[in-house]
Structures are given as C-alpha cells and as structure tokens.
Enzyme design. Structure first.
Site, PDB file in Angstrom:
ATOM      1  N   LYS A  46       5.337  -2.348  12.299  1.00  0.00           N
ATOM      2  CA  LYS A  46       4.533  -1.675  13.328  1.00  0.00           C
ATOM      3  C   LYS A  46       4.589  -2.460  14.629  1.00  0.00           C
ATOM      4  O   LYS A  46       4.757  -1.899  15.716  1.00  0.00           O
ATOM      5  CB  LYS A  46       3.085  -1.501  12.841  1.00  0.00           C
ATOM      6  CG  LYS A  46       2.965  -0.429  11.755  1.00  0.00           C
ATOM      7  CD  LYS A  46       1.645  -0.439  11.009  1.00  0.00           C
ATOM      8  CE  LYS A  46       1.691   0.580   9.871  1.00  0.00           C
ATOM      9  NZ  LYS A  46       0.509   0.557   8.995  1.00  0.00           N
ATOM     10  N   GLN A  90      -5.259  -2.479   8.261  1.00  0.00           N
ATOM     11  CA  GLN A  90      -4.291  -2.168   7.202  1.00  0.00           C
ATOM     12  C   GLN A  90      -5.024  -2.026   5.869  1.00  0.00           C
ATOM     13  O   GLN A  90      -5.710  -2.953   5.429  1.00  0.00           O
ATOM     14  CB  GLN A  90      -3.225  -3.272   7.137  1.00  0.00           C
ATOM     15  CG  GLN A  90      -2.103  -2.988   6.163  1.00  0.00           C
ATOM     16  CD  GLN A  90      -1.213  -1.798   6.567  1.00  0.00           C
ATOM     17  OE1 GLN A  90      -0.894  -1.628   7.744  1.00  0.00           O
ATOM     18  NE2 GLN A  90      -0.848  -0.970   5.612  1.00  0.00           N
ATOM     19  N   ASP A 113      -5.361   5.195  13.393  1.00  0.00           N
ATOM     20  CA  ASP A 113      -5.015   5.597  12.027  1.00  0.00           C
ATOM     21  C   ASP A 113      -5.676   6.936  11.671  1.00  0.00           C
ATOM     22  O   ASP A 113      -5.319   7.558  10.674  1.00  0.00           O
ATOM     23  CB  ASP A 113      -5.502   4.518  11.040  1.00  0.00           C
ATOM     24  CG  ASP A 113      -4.417   4.112  10.067  1.00  0.00           C
ATOM     25  OD1 ASP A 113      -3.317   4.664  10.156  1.00  0.00           O
ATOM     26  OD2 ASP A 113      -4.685   3.234   9.220  1.00  0.00           O
TER      27      ASP A 113
END
Ligand code: NDP
Length: 280
Positions: A46, A90, A113
C-alpha cells in the site's frame, strides 16, 4: 480481467491528477498492530503504490502486546491531525483487541477502508461517503471491462461486512442496477443459484469451490477469495476449469487484490477532497 494492469492505470491517473492539482500533500496513514506476515506485506504494498501515485504516507506500527488504550491513542492522534487525510487500520487486530472501538475513532471523512459504522451507514443510506476497497475494486473491474450489469443477475458468495455485504449493496445501487443474490454457507443449491447468474463473485475463502458446474457459459466470474496453500495462493475459483466457459474472469493472484490497493488510493483522494483539499 487484469487487476494489475487496471491498478497501474488507476495509480497513473491519480498521479497525473495530483500533479495537475499542484501536488498537494495527500497523506495516507496506516496502523499495523502485531507481526502477522501477510498484513506486513499488504501494508508495504500500500505504501509503495501510494508513493507511486504521488502521495505522502505515514506508518504507525505497534507490537502485538499493545493495549487497547495504546492503539486507540495512536488512531485518535491520526484522526485529529489535519495533515493526515486517510487512516487505514490493518485488520484483523491481534486477539484481545476490540476492533469496533478502534474503528469508531476513525472519522468518516478519513475512513479510506470504508469499514466503520458511519461509512457503512452512508453506503446503506445511499449518501456520499467512502466505500470498502475490495468491493469497490470489483465494481471498477466490471466497469473497465464493460461487463453489462444493468438488469443482470449477480450472485455474491460470502456475506461478510468486509466484502460480500457491501458488494451486494454496490451491485444493487442505482447506476449499476444488478439484481443481486447474496449467498453464504447456508445457501441451498449453491450450484443452481450461481448457474443462474450473469455475474458470480466468489468471496468465501474456500479454495477452488467455484467449479465449471457453477458457471453459466459467458458469465463474468470474479474471484476475491484468498487461500494460502503449499503451492501458493489459490482463489475461490477453479480457474483452469472455469476460464474456458466464462465470458470474463479474474486471475488469482493478479485480479481483485491489486484493485483493492488501487481503490484505497482512489478513496484517499476522495477523502482529501472531502476535507477541502483542492483536487479537480
Ligand atoms: P469471512 O470468513 O468473514 O466470510 C466468508 C463468507 O463466505 C461467509 O459469509 C461465509 O458464510 C461464506 N462461506 C464460507 N464457506 C462457504 C461455502 N462453502 N459456501 C458458501 N459460502 C461460504 O471472509 P471475508 O469476507 O473477510 O473474506 C473472504 C475471502 O476474501 C477470504 O479468502 C479473504 O482472504 C479474501 N479477501 C480478499 C481480498 C482481496 O483483495 N482480494 C480482500 C479481503 C479479503 P457464513 O456467513 O454462513 O459463515
């Protein structure tokens, strides 16, 4: 459907867009807790792609022994920092940490997200907001490869809040206009349900569960599932068996995974604009 190629196109388009905007410092922050190997790889990728897109990134790493309060303090600091436009925690967090309480600290306009309660609420309510990256990546693949969706029957296998459920909502949205069936482990006659579909998205995490029997000739088949086997990464779709009959198919790896990263970057640009950064 080549996810690597489309990701590269998306990254290049974002880079050009940021340059045209005078290269404002758009910042993506990631939070990684613990030493889960795949999570480290995902986060590294990422950051690499964010740099290619011309973004700034920040990384907060905490040991697996971090307490709930320590994780929350870091996320709250990023939430309050006006130079940070996107926050990605994450997942999964190590056992013992409460993910929901951590996600609650991410403001919706920084929720790249798209997984917090408020972002999901906006998606359900049809209000502008940030949408989960993997489902958005599936939609971008369908668009790019001009797979017809309006009035078509789509089956999503898997009903998680991470992938299946938001994807079902996106496919049913006005503009995409598919007629959606959301299948799961209790679905009766999954073969029959999938065979009716023009679009099959497999997001169950069961290696090669979608066989040629599940697929109507000419259907689009999108593989989200990831299973790690001794021979490498395997998707939910038996690619060798399905590829000859499918109209469109994603490889695994090289399909939905790269698009998840592309859509994270797309979301970060959207987040920066929501926070007033002038990007046309
Ligand atoms: P979850 O385990 O949370 O959900 C799996 C879903 O699949 C559940 O709804 C489950 O049903 C359903 N399911 C499981 N087995 C079957 C079966 N035999 N038949 C029908 N349905 C079944 O997983 P996630 O949604 O988080 O992830 C799904 C997969 O996608 C995983 O392999 C994950 O690694 C991968 N993934 C890939 C990404 C990418 O970028 N390509 C990104 C994120 C995830 P039930 O609800 O009844 O238990």
């Amino acid at each position: 459907m080549d996810g690597n190629q489309l990701r590269d196109e998306v990254v290049a388009a974002i880079a050009a867009r940021l340059v045209a905007a005078g290269s404002p410092p758009v910042c993506l922050a990631t939070v990684l807790v613990g030493d889960d190997g795949p999570s480290h790889v995902y986060v590294r990728n990422k950051h690499r792609k964010a740099a290619e897109a011309g973004m700034v990134s920040r990384h907060v790493e905490l040991p697996g022994s971090a307490t709930q309060a320590e994780v929350e303090t870091e996320v709250a600091a990023l939430a309050a920092d006006p130079s940070v436009h996107g926050i990605l925690v994450q997942l999964p967090l190590p056992a013992g940490l409460d993910e929901e309480r951590v996600l609650d600290l991410v403001p919706p306009e920084k929720d790249v997200d798209g997984l917090t309660e408020r972002s999901m609420g906006r998606l359900v309510r049809g209000r502008p907001g940030l949408v989960p990256c993997t489902p958005l990546g599936v939609i971008r693949l369908l668009e790019r490869y001009e797979v017809p969706t309006s009035g078509k029957r789509a089956v999503v296998v898997g009903r998680s809040t991470l992938v299946g459920l938001p994807l079902a909502l996106l496919l049913a949205r006005k503009g995409v206009d598919a007629t959606v069936t959301l299948a799961h482990s209790r679905t009766a006659d999954l073969v029959g349900v999938c065979r009716e579909a023009d679009i099959v998205v497999a997001a169950a995490g069961q290696a090669r569960m979608i066989t040629a029997d599940h697929v109507r000739p000419g259907a689009a088949v999108i593989d989200v599932g990831i299973s790690r086997t001794e021979t490498g990464i395997v998707g939910d779709v038996d690619f060798a068996a399905v590829e000859p009959i499918a109209g469109w198919i994603t490889p695994m790896p090289g399909g939905t995974g790269p698009m998840t990263i592309a859509c994270l970057l797309e979301n970060t640009v959207t987040a920066a604009r929501m926070q007033g950064v002038d990007i046309p």
